[in-house]
Design an enzyme around this catalytic site. Structure first.
Site, short mmCIF file in Angstrom:
data_model
loop_
_atom_site.label_atom_id
_atom_site.label_comp_id
_atom_site.label_asym_id
_atom_site.label_seq_id
_atom_site.Cartn_x
_atom_site.Cartn_y
_atom_site.Cartn_z
N GLY A 86 0.84 -1.20 0.00
CA GLY A 86 0.00 0.00 0.00
C GLY A 86 0.88 1.24 0.00
N THR A 87 1.94 1.21 0.77
CA THR A 87 2.85 2.36 0.87
C THR A 87 3.44 2.69 -0.50
OG1 THR A 87 3.39 1.76 3.14
CG2 THR A 87 4.96 3.19 1.99
N SER A 99 -3.93 -2.70 -0.46
CA SER A 99 -2.86 -3.56 0.03
C SER A 99 -3.45 -4.92 0.44
CB SER A 99 -2.21 -2.88 1.24
OG SER A 99 -1.24 -3.72 1.80
N ALA A 100 -2.87 -6.00 -0.09
CA ALA A 100 -3.48 -7.33 0.05
C ALA A 100 -3.53 -7.84 1.49
CB ALA A 100 -2.73 -8.34 -0.82
N HIS A 101 -2.52 -7.47 2.30
CA HIS A 101 -2.46 -8.11 3.64
C HIS A 101 -3.53 -7.61 4.59
CE1 HIS A 101 -0.28 -5.08 6.27
NE2 HIS A 101 -0.05 -4.55 5.09
N THR A 145 10.34 -7.19 -11.44
CA THR A 145 9.74 -8.50 -11.75
C THR A 145 8.46 -8.69 -10.95
OG1 THR A 145 11.92 -9.39 -12.20
CG2 THR A 145 10.19 -11.00 -11.69
N CYS A 199 2.91 1.11 12.52
CA CYS A 199 4.20 1.74 12.23
C CYS A 199 4.65 2.64 13.37
CB CYS A 199 4.11 2.55 10.95
SG CYS A 199 3.36 1.64 9.61
N1 PLP Z 1 -2.63 3.31 4.51
C1 PLP Z 1 -3.35 2.87 5.55
C2 PLP Z 1 -4.64 3.55 5.90
C3 PLP Z 1 -2.90 1.78 6.31
O1 PLP Z 1 -3.62 1.35 7.34
C4 PLP Z 1 -1.67 1.16 5.93
C5 PLP Z 1 -1.11 0.06 6.75
O2 PLP Z 1 -1.24 0.02 7.96
C6 PLP Z 1 -0.98 1.65 4.82
C7 PLP Z 1 -1.48 2.72 4.13
C8 PLP Z 1 0.31 1.00 4.37
O3 PLP Z 1 0.05 -0.22 3.73
P1 PLP Z 1 1.22 -1.32 3.59
O4 PLP Z 1 1.36 -1.96 4.92
O5 PLP Z 1 0.74 -2.29 2.56
O6 PLP Z 1 2.44 -0.59 3.14
#
Ligand code: PLP
Length: 386
Positions: free
Chosen positions: A71-72, A197-199, A235, A329
């Site tokens: 996602g980041t 983001s898949a996880h 890749t 984080c």
């Molecule tokens: N954006 C939000 C709202 C999130 O909750 C998160 C993850 O906690 C992210 C972005 C980042 O996603 P990723 O962990 O896949 O980098």
């Protein structure tokens, strides 16, 4: 001691059916999706198939989905892929966004952009009439999340994006917490870019996607090979993509059931906490209209002083119960949550706040057990309520 996992906003367990979809690509089907031979083609066919599945779920064309590593990464690609194509110098976002948005905005600010944070109401929500006056001809990008990862509060993204569309301002939406949890149709939302983001929806870690509406002034941010039609070099993570596609497909199929269950669990937890603690708990965010999966709770002692959330979290962990005191984080560095503070709370109040987040396998017995344990822990640490 069995684990009670109430931290699904941080990450979710991999669904066994998702692992099954991934397994061939960890084994015999290991071809590079860019290779010209039959092994490569097998992988390319699989990634195309799952791209189409995902496109159907979010209501776009398959060509508008770019696979990323998180996602980041999707958010960073959205930001810098837009900024490098726009001459305007203002970015509009909000203080309650995830660090994955706030940090790219800060980096842009260091190179001459003005970053404007939209005002929030007491639930952390942004209203169209607050955003509208900020949009001008110097606005390069608006980035606002679909649902907040700490409180579950949802912005009216459809209305906010419409304001931007009328002024030709690209709108990016961080939908990391909502993908797979609520219907997510990019046409209905009217967004130009959207990150997932898949996880967060029982898929694998390290796999994300960025939707870019065709015609958006965006270009590649990650440079190198010509993968993803030159829009994201590197890749392809074929097992990850198969897993993300399957996880999103399952989440869409089972969405109504999962939402109902989570809604019940959230209500049960609020009711039980109310019964147990009365005015010693406060629920943050939009508890009615917000995401079913997230409950943010601030704990006070009988005198109304904020309790030590870190102490609560560690004691719950000793009992096998996992929750969070902010986004994953920031919890490593024990900083008070920037989200709770942005909603007008002191650092101490933010420190006394825990996030419980539910997933498809949680049970009512687990919620009861979590509240019972909280009651034990808090009564050990405070005077009994009068
Ligand atoms: N954006 C939000 C709202 C999130 O909750 C998160 C993850 O906690 C992210 C972005 C980042 O996603 P990723 O962990 O896949 O980098």
């Amino acid at each position: 001691m069995s684990t009670i996992y109430l931290d699904h906003a941080a990450t979710t367990p991999l669904d066994a059916r998702v692992l099954q979809a991934m397994m061939p690509f960890f084994g015999d089907d290991y071809g590079n999706a860019s290779s010209p031979h039959h092994m490569g083609r097998k992988s390319a066919v699989a990634t195309d198939q799952w791209r189409r599945v995902m496109a159907d779920v979010i209501g776009c064309d398959a060509s508008e989905i770019i696979f990323t590593g998180s996602g980041t990464e999707s958010i960073n690609a959205a930001f810098f892929g837009i900024l490098q194509n726009r001459t305007q110098k203002r970015i509009i976002t909000a203080l309650t966004e995830h660090k994955a948005v706030l940090e790219p905005a800060e980096r842009a600010a260091a190179t001459g952009y003005e970053v404007v944070h939209v005002a929030l109401d007491e639930t952390g929500k942004i209203h169209p009439e607050t955003l509208a006056p900020l949009l001008d001809e110097d606005t390069a990008l608006v980035s606002l999340m679909h649902a907040n990862n700490e409180t579950g509060t949802m912005h009216p993204v459809g209305e906010l994006a419409e304001l931007c569309r009328k002024k030709d301002i690209p709108f990016h939406c961080d939908a990391v917490q909502t993908a797979g949890k609520v219907p997510l149709d990019v046409q209905e939302l009217g967004v130009d870019l959207l990150s997932i983001s898949a996880h967060k929806f029982n898929g694998p870690k390290g796999t994300g996607a960025l939707y870019v509406r065709s015609g958006t002034p965006w270009s590649a941010w990650m440079l190198g090979g010509s993968q993803e039609r030159g829009r994201r070099a590197g890749t392809l993570n074929v097992p990850g993509i198969a897993g993300m596609g399957r996880a999103l497909q399952l989440a869409a199929e089972e969405m109504d059931d999962r939402r109902q269950r989570n809604r019940r669990l959230k209500k049960q937890m609020m009711d039980r906490l109310d019964d147990a603690f009365g005015r010693q708990v406060r629920f943050n965010g939009d508890t009615e209209g917000g995401l079913e999966t997230i409950l943010s709770v601030t704990f006070f002692d009988p005198e109304g002083m904020p309790l030590d959330g870190e102490m609560l979290l560690l004691n719950l962990d000793i009992e096998g119960i996992c929750c969070s005191n902010g986004s994953a984080c920031t919890s490593g560095t024990i900083k008070p949550s920037h989200v709770i503070m942005a909603m007008g709370n002191s650092p101490d109040t933010a420190r006394s706040t825990l996030r419980f987040s539910f997933g498809k396998d949680n049970t009512t017995a687990q919620v009861d057990e979590a509240v019972d344990q909280l009651r034990e822990i808090i009564s050990r640490h405070t005077h009994p309520a009068k």
